[in-house]
Design a protein around this motif. Sequence first.
Motif, PDB file in Angstrom:
ATOM      1  N   SER A 135      48.138  30.059  68.267  1.00 29.03           N
ATOM      2  CA  SER A 135      47.589  28.778  69.234  1.00 29.03           C
ATOM      3  C   SER A 135      46.465  28.477  68.984  1.00 29.03           C
ATOM      4  CB  SER A 135      48.067  29.194  70.408  1.00 29.03           C
ATOM      5  OG  SER A 135      47.600  28.244  71.477  1.00 29.03           O
ATOM      6  N   ASP A 136      45.456  28.927  68.586  1.00 27.43           N
ATOM      7  CA  ASP A 136      43.984  28.677  68.498  1.00 27.43           C
ATOM      8  C   ASP A 136      43.998  27.801  66.900  1.00 27.43           C
ATOM      9  OD1 ASP A 136      43.055  29.925  70.831  1.00 27.43           O
ATOM     10  OD2 ASP A 136      42.372  31.819  69.844  1.00 27.43           O
ATOM     11  N   ARG A 137      44.835  28.404  66.091  1.00 28.02           N
ATOM     12  CA  ARG A 137      44.677  27.576  64.626  1.00 28.02           C
ATOM     13  C   ARG A 137      45.439  26.246  64.828  1.00 28.02           C
ATOM     14  NH1 ARG A 137      47.532  31.016  60.730  1.00 28.02           N
ATOM     15  NH2 ARG A 137      45.684  32.180  60.913  1.00 28.02           N
ATOM     16  N   MET A 138      46.544  26.271  65.738  1.00 24.23           N
ATOM     17  CA  MET A 138      47.181  24.985  65.708  1.00 24.23           C
ATOM     18  C   MET A 138      46.180  24.008  66.556  1.00 24.23           C
ATOM     19  SD  MET A 138      50.706  26.514  66.789  1.00 24.23           S
ATOM     20  CE  MET A 138      51.689  24.831  67.028  1.00 24.23           C
ATOM     21  N   ALA A 139      45.595  24.397  67.285  1.00 29.44           N
ATOM     22  CA  ALA A 139      44.630  23.581  68.237  1.00 29.44           C
ATOM     23  C   ALA A 139      43.476  22.964  67.189  1.00 29.44           C
ATOM     24  CB  ALA A 139      43.873  24.337  69.343  1.00 29.44           C
ATOM     25  N   GLU A 140      43.005  23.824  66.307  1.00 27.89           N
ATOM     26  CA  GLU A 140      42.195  23.456  65.253  1.00 27.89           C
ATOM     27  C   GLU A 140      42.616  22.404  64.328  1.00 27.89           C
ATOM     28  OE1 GLU A 140      40.630  27.039  62.983  1.00 27.89           O
ATOM     29  OE2 GLU A 140      40.045  27.716  64.911  1.00 27.89           O
ATOM     30  N   HIS A 141      43.703  22.920  63.847  1.00 24.06           N
ATOM     31  CA  HIS A 141      44.391  21.737  62.967  1.00 24.06           C
ATOM     32  C   HIS A 141      44.897  20.377  63.685  1.00 24.06           C
ATOM     33  CE1 HIS A 141      46.010  25.201  60.168  1.00 24.06           C
ATOM     34  NE2 HIS A 141      45.006  24.783  60.074  1.00 24.06           N
ATOM     35  N   ALA A 142      45.095  20.373  65.062  1.00 25.68           N
ATOM     36  CA  ALA A 142      45.219  19.162  65.680  1.00 25.68           C
ATOM     37  C   ALA A 142      43.957  18.314  65.978  1.00 25.68           C
ATOM     38  CB  ALA A 142      45.496  19.441  67.199  1.00 25.68           C
ATOM     39  N   ALA A 143      42.806  19.041  65.648  1.00 26.31           N
ATOM     40  CA  ALA A 143      41.597  18.360  65.716  1.00 26.31           C
ATOM     41  C   ALA A 143      41.216  17.940  64.327  1.00 26.31           C
ATOM     42  CB  ALA A 143      40.550  19.364  66.217  1.00 26.31           C
ATOM     43  N   GLU A 144      41.489  18.454  63.290  1.00 27.53           N
ATOM     44  CA  GLU A 144      41.327  18.069  61.966  1.00 27.53           C
ATOM     45  C   GLU A 144      42.361  16.666  61.718  1.00 27.53           C
ATOM     46  OE1 GLU A 144      42.183  21.413  59.602  1.00 27.53           O
ATOM     47  OE2 GLU A 144      40.402  22.420  60.206  1.00 27.53           O
ATOM     48  N   VAL A 145      43.561  16.614  62.136  1.00 26.55           N
ATOM     49  CA  VAL A 145      44.267  15.726  62.020  1.00 26.55           C
ATOM     50  C   VAL A 145      43.843  14.330  62.518  1.00 26.55           C
ATOM     51  CG1 VAL A 145      46.738  14.756  62.502  1.00 26.55           C
ATOM     52  CG2 VAL A 145      46.454  17.165  62.049  1.00 26.55           C
ATOM     53  N   GLY A 146      43.092  14.511  63.543  1.00 25.66           N
ATOM     54  CA  GLY A 146      42.341  13.328  64.347  1.00 25.66           C
ATOM     55  C   GLY A 146      43.174  12.460  65.024  1.00 25.66           C
ATOM     56  N   THR A 147      44.231  12.409  64.950  1.00 30.48           N
ATOM     57  CA  THR A 147      45.384  11.759  65.813  1.00 30.48           C
ATOM     58  C   THR A 147      46.064  12.493  66.883  1.00 30.48           C
ATOM     59  OG1 THR A 147      47.274  11.769  64.410  1.00 30.48           O
ATOM     60  CG2 THR A 147      45.654   9.932  64.103  1.00 30.48           C
ATOM     61  N   LYS A 148      46.478  12.045  67.748  1.00 29.58           N
ATOM     62  CA  LYS A 148      47.202  12.755  68.835  1.00 29.58           C
ATOM     63  C   LYS A 148      48.687  13.198  68.205  1.00 29.58           C
ATOM     64  CE  LYS A 148      48.644  13.017  73.646  1.00 29.58           C
ATOM     65  NZ  LYS A 148      49.409  12.679  74.338  1.00 29.58           N
ATOM     66  N   ILE A 149      48.897  14.293  68.178  1.00 27.47           N
ATOM     67  CA  ILE A 149      50.264  14.771  67.920  1.00 27.47           C
ATOM     68  C   ILE A 149      51.067  14.699  69.051  1.00 27.47           C
ATOM     69  CG2 ILE A 149      51.565  16.760  67.077  1.00 27.47           C
ATOM     70  CD1 ILE A 149      49.509  15.852  64.961  1.00 27.47           C
ATOM     71  N   ASP A 150      51.792  13.925  69.234  1.00 29.07           N
ATOM     72  CA  ASP A 150      52.746  13.801  70.350  1.00 29.07           C
ATOM     73  C   ASP A 150      54.131  14.605  70.365  1.00 29.07           C
ATOM     74  OD1 ASP A 150      54.171  12.775  72.489  1.00 29.07           O
ATOM     75  OD2 ASP A 150      55.006  11.120  71.487  1.00 29.07           O
ATOM     76  N   LEU A 151      53.563  15.945  70.712  1.00 25.59           N
ATOM     77  CA  LEU A 151      54.823  17.001  70.761  1.00 25.59           C
ATOM     78  C   LEU A 151      54.513  17.679  71.985  1.00 25.59           C
ATOM     79  CD1 LEU A 151      56.796  18.237  69.272  1.00 25.59           C
ATOM     80  CD2 LEU A 151      55.201  19.769  68.144  1.00 25.59           C
ATOM     81  N   ASP A 152      55.330  17.548  72.863  1.00 20.55           N
ATOM     82  CA  ASP A 152      55.295  18.482  74.328  1.00 20.55           C
ATOM     83  C   ASP A 152      56.786  19.118  74.379  1.00 20.55           C
ATOM     84  OD1 ASP A 152      54.646  19.407  76.558  1.00 20.55           O
ATOM     85  OD2 ASP A 152      54.486  17.420  77.588  1.00 20.55           O
ATOM     86  N   ARG A 153      56.784  20.127  73.941  1.00 17.16           N
ATOM     87  CA  ARG A 153      58.308  21.016  74.013  1.00 17.16           C
ATOM     88  C   ARG A 153      58.066  22.466  74.380  1.00 17.16           C
ATOM     89  NH1 ARG A 153      59.069  16.437  72.806  1.00 17.16           N
ATOM     90  NH2 ARG A 153      60.192  15.498  71.336  1.00 17.16           N
ATOM     91  N   PRO A 154      59.040  22.918  75.093  1.00 17.76           N
ATOM     92  CA  PRO A 154      59.116  24.389  75.310  1.00 17.76           C
ATOM     93  C   PRO A 154      59.518  24.928  73.856  1.00 17.76           C
ATOM     94  CG  PRO A 154      60.887  23.295  76.271  1.00 17.76           C
ATOM     95  CD  PRO A 154      60.056  22.203  75.800  1.00 17.76           C
ATOM     96  N   LEU A 155      58.638  26.029  73.733  1.00 18.75           N
ATOM     97  CA  LEU A 155      58.847  26.976  72.348  1.00 18.75           C
ATOM     98  C   LEU A 155      59.260  28.316  72.795  1.00 18.75           C
ATOM     99  CD1 LEU A 155      56.940  27.076  69.457  1.00 18.75           C
ATOM    100  CD2 LEU A 155      56.717  28.899  70.494  1.00 18.75           C
ATOM    101  N   ALA A 156      60.139  28.986  72.095  1.00 14.30           N
ATOM    102  CA  ALA A 156      60.299  30.510  72.396  1.00 14.30           C
ATOM    103  C   ALA A 156      60.401  31.220  70.944  1.00 14.30           C
ATOM    104  CB  ALA A 156      61.747  30.675  72.824  1.00 14.30           C
ATOM    105  N   CYS A 157      60.078  32.406  70.870  1.00 12.60           N
ATOM    106  CA  CYS A 157      59.748  33.154  69.532  1.00 12.60           C
ATOM    107  C   CYS A 157      60.295  34.413  70.102  1.00 12.60           C
ATOM    108  CB  CYS A 157      58.167  33.277  69.248  1.00 12.60           C
ATOM    109  SG  CYS A 157      57.870  34.195  67.854  1.00 12.60           S
TER     110      CYS A 157
END
Length: 112
Positions: free
Chosen positions: A15-37
């Motif tokens: 989760s932390d790594r994904m947040a870092e990558h989202a900041a690097e992409v610089g644009t809002k990632i329009d992804l709001d979904r329930p996830l299961a692992c």
Amino acid sequence: MATVDECRTALHELSDRMAEHAAEVGTKIDLDRPLACTIKDLGVSFHGRLTGGRLVDLTDGDDPKAKIRLTTTSDDLLALVAGQLDLAKSWASGRVSINANPFDLLKLRKLM
């Protein structure tokens, strides 16, 4: 075989790594979904919500309404999060299964 606690910790690190990558992409990632692992070898599941480039509200148990579903083994999850296992190669070989809408997969790839 990794423990349930190690898998839970790995998902929080992911989760932390994904947040870092989202900041690097610089644009809002329009992804709001329930996830299961699902961790096959331990017989456990976790679920949360992908939103704003982060995995939030991570908790134990499955979510039958999850729009994105990751299935793997405990050791492969830890290796993925540690960067020792390539997601695309492990998915292609069947070590990791990701069930999601193809457009969601493209967005998710930007975060990984």
